[in-house]
Write an enzyme that holds these catalytic residues in place. Structure first.
Site, PDB file in Angstrom:
ATOM      1  N   SER A   1      22.401  -9.884  -9.544  1.00  0.00           N
ATOM      2  CA  SER A   1      22.477  -8.791  -9.841  1.00  0.00           C
ATOM      3  C   SER A   1      21.066  -8.228 -10.057  1.00  0.00           C
ATOM      4  O   SER A   1      20.197  -6.669  -9.148  1.00  0.00           O
ATOM      5  CB  SER A   1      23.186  -8.017 -11.152  1.00  0.00           C
ATOM      6  OG  SER A   1      23.892  -8.150 -11.023  1.00  0.00           O
TER       7      SER A   1
ATOM      8  N   ASP B   1       0.674  -1.051  -0.124  1.00  0.00           N
ATOM      9  CA  ASP B   1       0.077  -0.156   0.068  1.00  0.00           C
ATOM     10  C   ASP B   1       0.938   1.217  -0.013  1.00  0.00           C
ATOM     11  O   ASP B   1       0.931   1.524   0.854  1.00  0.00           O
ATOM     12  CB  ASP B   1      -0.744  -0.544   1.069  1.00  0.00           C
ATOM     13  CG  ASP B   1      -2.494  -0.131   0.755  1.00  0.00           C
ATOM     14  OD1 ASP B   1      -2.710  -0.406   0.545  1.00  0.00           O
ATOM     15  OD2 ASP B   1      -2.832   1.314   1.797  1.00  0.00           O
TER      16      ASP B   1
ATOM     17  N   HIS C   1      22.145  -3.977 -18.529  1.00  0.00           N
ATOM     18  CA  HIS C   1      22.862  -3.765 -17.085  1.00  0.00           C
ATOM     19  C   HIS C   1      21.146  -2.996 -15.467  1.00  0.00           C
ATOM     20  O   HIS C   1      20.672  -3.014 -15.487  1.00  0.00           O
ATOM     21  CB  HIS C   1      23.452  -4.349 -16.344  1.00  0.00           C
ATOM     22  CG  HIS C   1      23.683  -5.000 -15.125  1.00  0.00           C
ATOM     23  ND1 HIS C   1      23.801  -4.473 -13.712  1.00  0.00           N
ATOM     24  CD2 HIS C   1      23.571  -5.848 -14.641  1.00  0.00           C
ATOM     25  CE1 HIS C   1      24.797  -4.950 -12.744  1.00  0.00           C
ATOM     26  NE2 HIS C   1      23.910  -6.390 -13.343  1.00  0.00           N
TER      27      HIS C   1
END
Length: 681
Positions: free
Chosen positions: A437, A29, A106
């Site tokens: 990652s 929320d 990336h």
């Protein structure tokens, strides 16, 4: 300090973690491609007044137009690389920009996972259709580009140091670092370890730092970013799969996995490479990595091959088949939940060895084998469930075995998020890919939510909340314990709550991918797969501050001068060397237990003021564990309590690690710490 090179580590995941966008009763929320819709600032208010950062213009990046109320910071650092390389940067030779713009994708992927805005009706060629969003979609983003698309991505220590410096100065609340230092691990006081040093200064300023565990799994002792002030993140899978039907000419259907979304092929020839006049035996001719074909036999057919490699190079395999005129490839391999698309939507479908052998048996049983390949579908829920990903680096910690690493796990396999549109596999600026990652920004996004909810919590308190509420395979209490009176009455009254600690959200055990697949343990995923909603209200936390981390450095035996250089203040370790076992982590690891070991922990009450907790212990095999005191009573004048843990060997252990847990339970909450113990050699 000397310069050195470093490397990068890389829609359903937030629903899987219990943060669906359509449910109000929950916690919800490196660089960037700023035009992506996930970085829209629609609905965001003014930039926070404490922000001191800036956007810097550069190649194809205009600070005035590309920064907004969502992207409030964008800096880039290349002087370290230029000094190391001894040459100027020629952008014409590389797909790169001398700015914060992300050429490789990336950084954009990481940022969109952590804090991307809502983007509806997104899919990857029809798969995984839904709304893409970050974990903290209302959080602001600042990018610090220290890595460059040169020779398979290059980041240098000097540029990383500078990025940390600027981020701390600018006033960030959370740092997400999807980078790794070279292996083997270096001391945290070593100048070639900029992530440990930079994160130390950030944490000292109250900034929590989440870092990758590494992509060198499933081998043991390969976990990285192991400093105790870092929140180290392993990668897990989610409950989503892409079943792909393979129909054989004998009407048998085998289910593979792929991201093939083309049209149903209709029946076509099916080939397993044999000698074909090339002088190669049957067993080597069908090895996926060594495919060589008689083109006339392959043209228009689907090829079956076998591999012993779990993380295969799909692109090379599919290219070899395509170059010989093949129309698809079926790869039989050890099954893991890591999936990449093949370029141009070429059908490259993975099956396990059992199904691959069934297909081979069919090929050998008929003169003209045929097969029909169907497009993949998206399936959510059973039989797919969360596991520690195959590639995720595992513990124990090779530089400080008494410090448990990784700390937690989060989804990092087949994560669908924004990327650079220059990526040839991208679909409208989005891509599905895997790596720790991409597990790390899941945790960064959760931490951003925790920071908003608990602005007074320290980085250690937030890490503790995540570790002690993770979903794990080690249970606190079983139904038999309750049935036979072996557990506390109020625990049994809430048995359904505590039974969930044995499993993932579907009631299934959490496993770790590898060979063989096994139940996950703390060296695979620390305290478990993150549980964001429970982490918001952990009850108790194991807190630490800068002085505690300096005690750790002293316990590691680093010299006063080395520690002083790290802290930038004169530091003198006590005459009596502190014990690594006493570092106040939300976990207990004893790497060399002889007869017995004792250690101390301190918990801070962050729940109701008047609270009573009783201890529940699951001792590792071959040990007896006792805790004094066994009951903790908190009130308005007692908010912190220390306790002593004694682990006694019963003489049944060998030199392997065994695992258990210690939990503080108050009838509503269970604050669980993993225990790892190995007998002395």
């Amino acid at each position: 300090m000397p310069n050195a090179h470093h490397k990068l580590q890389t829609t359903r995941s937030w629903d899987y973690l219990g943060l669906p966008s359509d449910t109000p009763n929950n916690l919800l929320d490196k660089s960037i491609w700023p035009e992506s819709r996930v970085f829209s600032d629609r609905g965001l208010g003014p930039i926070p007044s404490h922000w001191k950062g800036a956007c810097e213009s550069g190649d194809q990046f205009n600070a005035t137009t590309h920064c907004n109320k969502k992207i409030i910071g964008a800096r880039w650092f290349i002087d370290g690389y230029l000094a190391e390389a001894g040459q100027s940067f020629n952008i014409s030779e590389h797909k790169e920009y001398l700015s914060a713009r992300d050429a490789e994708g990336h950084g954009t992927h990481v940022c969109s996972i952590a804090a991307g805005s809502y983007v509806s009706n997104i899919s990857y060629k029809g798969l995984s259709n839904g709304t893409v969003r970050g974990g903290a979609p209302r959080a602001r983003l600042a990018m610090y580009k220290a890595c460059w698309n040169i020779f398979a991505i290059s980041c240098t220590s000097a540029d990383i140091f500078k990025a940390f410096d600027e981020a701390i100065h600018d006033g960030v609340d959370v740092l997400s670092v999807s980078l790794r230092s070279p292996f083997p691990l270096l001391p945290e006081v070593d100048g070639l370890n900029p992530i440990a040093i930079g994160s130390f200064h950030a944490v000292a300023k109250g900034i929590i730092v989440a870092c990758v565990a590494g992509n060198d799994g499933p081998l043991a002792q390969k976990v990285i970013n192991t400093a105790p002030w870092i929140l180290t993140v392993a990668a897990s899978t989610t409950d989503r799969g892409f079943p792909t039907p393979i129909t054989l000419g004998n009407n048998n259907t085998v289910l593979g996995q792929s991201m093939f979304t083309g049209k149903e092929s209709g029946f076509t020839g099916l080939l397993y490479p044999e000698d074909q006049g090339l002088g190669r035996p049957l067993t080597s001719a069908g090895v996926c990595e060594n495919l060589a074909f008689n083109r006339s036999l392959v043209a228009g057919k689907v090829v079956l091959c076998f591999t012993s490699i779990a993380l295969i190079d799909r692109e090379n395999i599919s290219s070899a088949v395509k170059a010989a005129g093949g129309v698809g490839v079926i790869v039989a391999k050890f099954p893991i939940d890591h999936m990449d698309p093949c370029s141009n939507n070429f059908p490259c479908i993975e099956v396990n060895y059992e199904d691959g052998t069934e297909i081979l048996r069919y090929i050998l049983s008929t003169r003209s084998p045929i097969v029909k390949l169907n497009p993949a579908k998206t399936h959510v829920g059973k039989p797919y469930y969360g596991k520690v990903a195959y590639f995720s680096s595992r513990g124990p910690n090779s530089i400080a075995p008494a410090i448990l690493k990784p700390d937690v796990a989060a989804p990092g396999s087949n994560i669908f998020a924004a990327t650079s549109p220059l990526n040839p596999l991208a679909e409208h600026g989005f891509l599905m890919t895997s790596g720790t990652s991409f597990a790390t920004p899941h945790v960064s996004g959760i931490v951003a939510l925790l920071r908003a909810l608990h602005p007074d919590w320290s980085p250690a308190a937030m890490k503790s909340a995540l570790v002690t509420t993770g979903s794990t395979t080690l249970g606190l209490v079983t139904y038999d314990d309750c049935k036979y009176g072996l557990a506390l009455a109020y625990v049994c009254a809430n048995a359904y709550t505590y039974a969930a600690w044995n499993t993932d959200r579907y009631g299934l055990p959490v496993f770790a991918e590898g060979s063989p697949r096994k139940p996950a343990n703390p060296f695979d995923f620390g305290g478990g797969i993150v549980n964001p909603n429970d982490a918001a209200h952990p009850g108790l936390v194991y807190d630490m501050n800068k002085a505690d981390y300096i005690n750790y450095l002293c316990a590691m035996g680093y010299t006063n001068s080395a520690i002083s250089q790290l802290t930038e203040n004169p530091t003198a370790c006590p005459n009596k060397k502190p014990s690594l076992l006493d570092v106040n982590l939300p976990s207990i690891t004893i790497p060399s237990l002889r007869n017995s070991s004792s250690l101390t922990r301190t918990v801070t009450n962050v729940g109701p003021v008047n609270s009573v907790y009783e201890v529940a212990i699951e001792p590792p095999f071959g040990t007896a564990v006792s805790v004094r005191p066994s009951v903790l009573v908190f009130n308005s004048s007692t908010m912190r309590i220390s306790f002593e843990v004694t682990v006694l060997s019963t003489g049944q252990m060998n030199s392997e690690y065994y695992f258990g847990s210690l939990a503080w339970i108050n009838g509503v909450l269970a604050v669980r710490s993993p225990i790892s113990v190995r007998a002395s050699a």
